[in-house]
Enzyme design. Structure first.
Site, PDB file in Angstrom:
ATOM      1  CB  CYS A 123     -23.957 -37.600  -9.556  1.00  0.00           C
ATOM      2  SG  CYS A 123     -24.160 -36.219  -8.410  1.00  0.00           S
ATOM      3  CB  CYS A 159     -10.161 -25.620  -3.700  1.00  0.00           C
ATOM      4  SG  CYS A 159      -9.926 -25.819  -5.480  1.00  0.00           S
ATOM      5  CB  CYS A 180      -7.787 -31.267  -2.294  1.00  0.00           C
ATOM      6  SG  CYS A 180      -9.214 -30.305  -2.866  1.00  0.00           S
ATOM      7  CB  CYS A 191     -21.479 -33.091 -14.391  1.00  0.00           C
ATOM      8  SG  CYS A 191     -20.467 -34.307 -13.515  1.00  0.00           S
ATOM      9  CB  CYS A 219      -7.751 -33.187  -5.817  1.00  0.00           C
ATOM     10  SG  CYS A 219      -6.564 -31.854  -5.717  1.00  0.00           S
ATOM     11  CB  CYS A 263     -23.975 -30.340 -12.724  1.00  0.00           C
ATOM     12  SG  CYS A 263     -24.168 -30.353 -10.916  1.00  0.00           S
ATOM     13  NE  ARG A 304      -5.349 -26.938  -9.079  1.00  0.00           N
ATOM     14  CZ  ARG A 304      -5.990 -26.916  -7.930  1.00  0.00           C
ATOM     15  NH1 ARG A 304      -7.297 -26.969  -7.911  1.00  0.00           N
ATOM     16  NH2 ARG A 304      -5.345 -26.872  -6.790  1.00  0.00           N
TER      17      ARG A 304
HETATM   18  N1  SAM Z   1     -20.007 -33.880  -6.880  1.00  0.00           N
HETATM   19  C1  SAM Z   1     -19.258 -32.859  -6.254  1.00  0.00           C
HETATM   20  C2  SAM Z   1     -19.783 -31.487  -6.577  1.00  0.00           C
HETATM   21  O1  SAM Z   1     -20.245 -31.260  -7.685  1.00  0.00           O
HETATM   22  O2  SAM Z   1     -19.726 -30.614  -5.706  1.00  0.00           O
HETATM   23  C3  SAM Z   1     -17.775 -32.924  -6.546  1.00  0.00           C
HETATM   24  C4  SAM Z   1     -17.287 -33.369  -7.908  1.00  0.00           C
HETATM   25  S1  SAM Z   1     -17.680 -32.299  -9.289  1.00  0.00           S
HETATM   26  C5  SAM Z   1     -17.262 -33.314 -10.662  1.00  0.00           C
HETATM   27  C6  SAM Z   1     -16.431 -31.042  -9.188  1.00  0.00           C
HETATM   28  C7  SAM Z   1     -16.417 -29.946 -10.206  1.00  0.00           C
HETATM   29  O3  SAM Z   1     -15.941 -30.444 -11.444  1.00  0.00           O
HETATM   30  C8  SAM Z   1     -17.717 -29.281 -10.574  1.00  0.00           C
HETATM   31  O4  SAM Z   1     -18.136 -28.344  -9.657  1.00  0.00           O
HETATM   32  C9  SAM Z   1     -17.352 -28.620 -11.900  1.00  0.00           C
HETATM   33  O5  SAM Z   1     -16.886 -27.308 -11.655  1.00  0.00           O
HETATM   34  C10 SAM Z   1     -16.232 -29.495 -12.442  1.00  0.00           C
HETATM   35  N2  SAM Z   1     -16.644 -30.189 -13.686  1.00  0.00           N
HETATM   36  C11 SAM Z   1     -17.464 -31.244 -13.783  1.00  0.00           C
HETATM   37  N3  SAM Z   1     -17.651 -31.604 -15.065  1.00  0.00           N
HETATM   38  C12 SAM Z   1     -16.906 -30.757 -15.802  1.00  0.00           C
HETATM   39  C13 SAM Z   1     -16.687 -30.615 -17.212  1.00  0.00           C
HETATM   40  N4  SAM Z   1     -17.276 -31.409 -18.100  1.00  0.00           N
HETATM   41  N5  SAM Z   1     -15.862 -29.633 -17.628  1.00  0.00           N
HETATM   42  C14 SAM Z   1     -15.266 -28.804 -16.725  1.00  0.00           C
HETATM   43  N6  SAM Z   1     -15.442 -28.903 -15.393  1.00  0.00           N
HETATM   44  C15 SAM Z   1     -16.254 -29.847 -14.935  1.00  0.00           C
HETATM   45 FE1  SF4 Z   2     -22.851 -34.668  -9.423  1.00  0.00          FE
HETATM   46 FE2  SF4 Z   2     -21.327 -33.909 -11.429  1.00  0.00          FE
HETATM   47 FE3  SF4 Z   2     -22.953 -32.158 -10.292  1.00  0.00          FE
HETATM   48 FE4  SF4 Z   2     -20.798 -33.060  -8.912  1.00  0.00          FE
HETATM   49  S1  SF4 Z   2     -20.770 -31.842 -10.768  1.00  0.00           S
HETATM   50  S2  SF4 Z   2     -22.910 -32.831  -8.161  1.00  0.00           S
HETATM   51  S3  SF4 Z   2     -20.691 -35.148  -9.714  1.00  0.00           S
HETATM   52  S4  SF4 Z   2     -23.576 -34.009 -11.441  1.00  0.00           S
END
Ligand code: SAM
Ligand code: SF4
Ligand code: DTB
Length: 332
Positions: free
Chosen positions: A71, A206, A146, A78, A115, A75, A278
């Site tokens: 990606c 959500c 979802c 992530c 989801c 973040c 949730r």
């Molecule tokens: N890429 C898209 C986005 O970020 O909008 C969708 C997938 S992203 C993985 C969805 C959500 O997963 C993120 O907004 C975050 O809140 C949650 N998430 C990701 N990594 C995480 C982690 N290590 N621990 C807890 N929540 C996590």
């Molecule tokens: Fe990409 Fe992870 Fe951020 Fe979603 S949460 S935009 S998968 S880096």
């Protein structure tokens, strides 16, 4: 005065009367909820919960990563960001039949919502035919659908709604103030814009956040205040505990105090009285007793199945036993 009112508490009584959604929460009012004695806070949350929900029913959703890793976003939490060295193997968009096989298995195991998550900044036009087929196929199995695919334009949200998508997940993650310390490649306003597009398209929203990223109690209060003061409350509010993944900038973040996690769930229940809250990522690091407190505080949905997107989740058998021990039944 209702049985749930507590005269003399150092908080605004009107702010509690209780089960009716409000959209005018002040930061001080939300913060005052966090500062209540634990028992008073949980009592309040239980009152609100019982006026709006079957207190022993928990909704069960299963996640699938339909496009994994690589990606472009940064973040900090992530494992799927291409900027972090997590050793995760990237996978392209899954084929429809594989998605449907996973959805069938989720339904057979007892999930009512499926989801689908993709590691994108936002989906591209060429992906929409495959995505809309996934929505139609999963719905045809009798599951709610979802998706969480990143930022959406108004038109993209309309296309997903037209395909029959039920929910779109897009998290604010934290307070506006703390957000810039976690993510720099998209703004808080970008996220609010996507939420507005999703709502305008008639999709159910959500939207929640993550605890344990180094935020303080005011950040948690500000996140919940922002969610509560949206024009309409998100129908579903995931409260995640950070899953610290080696190679991400937050791998060494200290976990939140478990009782502060419960407090956050309880405040979410109070300020978002009719939303499903949730208990999301992070349950593998929680004891059964802590999860029981979260349900008592008003959490009424979980992710069920051995995996979240790329990280682990409690074994289904363990969750079935936990539900049985607590007298919880899956929400219809
Ligand atoms: N890429 C898209 C986005 O970020 O909008 C969708 C997938 S992203 C993985 C969805 C959500 O997963 C993120 O907004 C975050 O809140 C949650 N998430 C990701 N990594 C995480 C982690 N290590 N621990 C807890 N929540 C996590
Ligand atoms: Fe990409 Fe992870 Fe951020 Fe979603 S949460 S935009 S998968 S880096
Ligand atoms: C949400 O709030 N939590 C889920 C879902 N929405 C998409 C994702 C949790 C991801 C945890 C890290 C992983 O498994 O990759």
């Amino acid at each position: 005065m209702s049985a749930c009112a507590h005269p003399g508490e150092p908080v605004d009584e009107a702010a509690f009367d209780a089960a009716v959604p409000r959209h005018d929460w002040t930061q001080a009012q939300v913060r005052a909820l966090f500062d209540l004695p634990f028992a008073d806070l949980l009592h309040r949350a239980q009152c609100v919960h019982r006026r709006n929900f079957d207190p022993n029913a928990v909704q069960v959703s299963t996640l699938l990563s339909i496009k994994t890793g690589a990606c472009p976003e940064d973040c900090g939490y992530c494992p799927q960001s291409a900027r972090h060295r997590t050793g995760l193997e990237a996978e392209p968009l899954m084929a429809l039949d594989e998605v449907l096989e996973a959805a069938r298995a989720a339904k057979a195991a007892g999930a009512t919502r499926f989801c689908m998550g993709a590691a994108w900044r936002s989906p591209r036009a060429r992906e929409f035919p495959a995505l809309t087929e996934m929505v139609r196929g999963v719905k045809a199995l009798g599951l709610e659908t979802c998706m969480t695919l990143g930022m959406l334009s108004a038109e993209q949200a309309r296309q997903l709604a037209a395909a029959g998508l039920d929910y779109y997940n897009h998290n604010l993650d934290t307070s506006e103030r703390f957000y810039g310390e976690v993510i720099t490649t998209r703004t808080y306003q970008d996220r609010l814009d996507t939420l507005a597009h999703v709502r305008a398209a008639g999709l159910r929203v959500c939207c929640g956040g993550i605890l344990g990223m180094g935020e303080d109690v005011d950040d948690r209060a500000a996140l919940l205040q922002t969610l509560a003061n949206l024009p309409e409350h998100p129908e579903s509010v995931p409260i995640n505990q950070l899953v610290p993944v080696p190679g991400t900038p937050l791998e060494h973040a200290a976990p939140p105090d478990p009782l502060d996690f419960v407090r956050t769930v309880a405040v979410a229940r109070i300020v978002l009285p009719r939303s499903t809250v949730r208990l999301s990522a992070g349950r593998t690091a929680m004891s059964d007793e802590l999860q029981a407190l979260c349900f008592l505080a008003g959490a009424n949905s979980i992710f069920y199945g051995d995996r979240l997107l790329t990280t682990g989740n409690p074994a289904s058998e363990h969750d079935r036993r936990l539900f049985a021990r607590l007298g919880i039944h899956p929400a219809p």
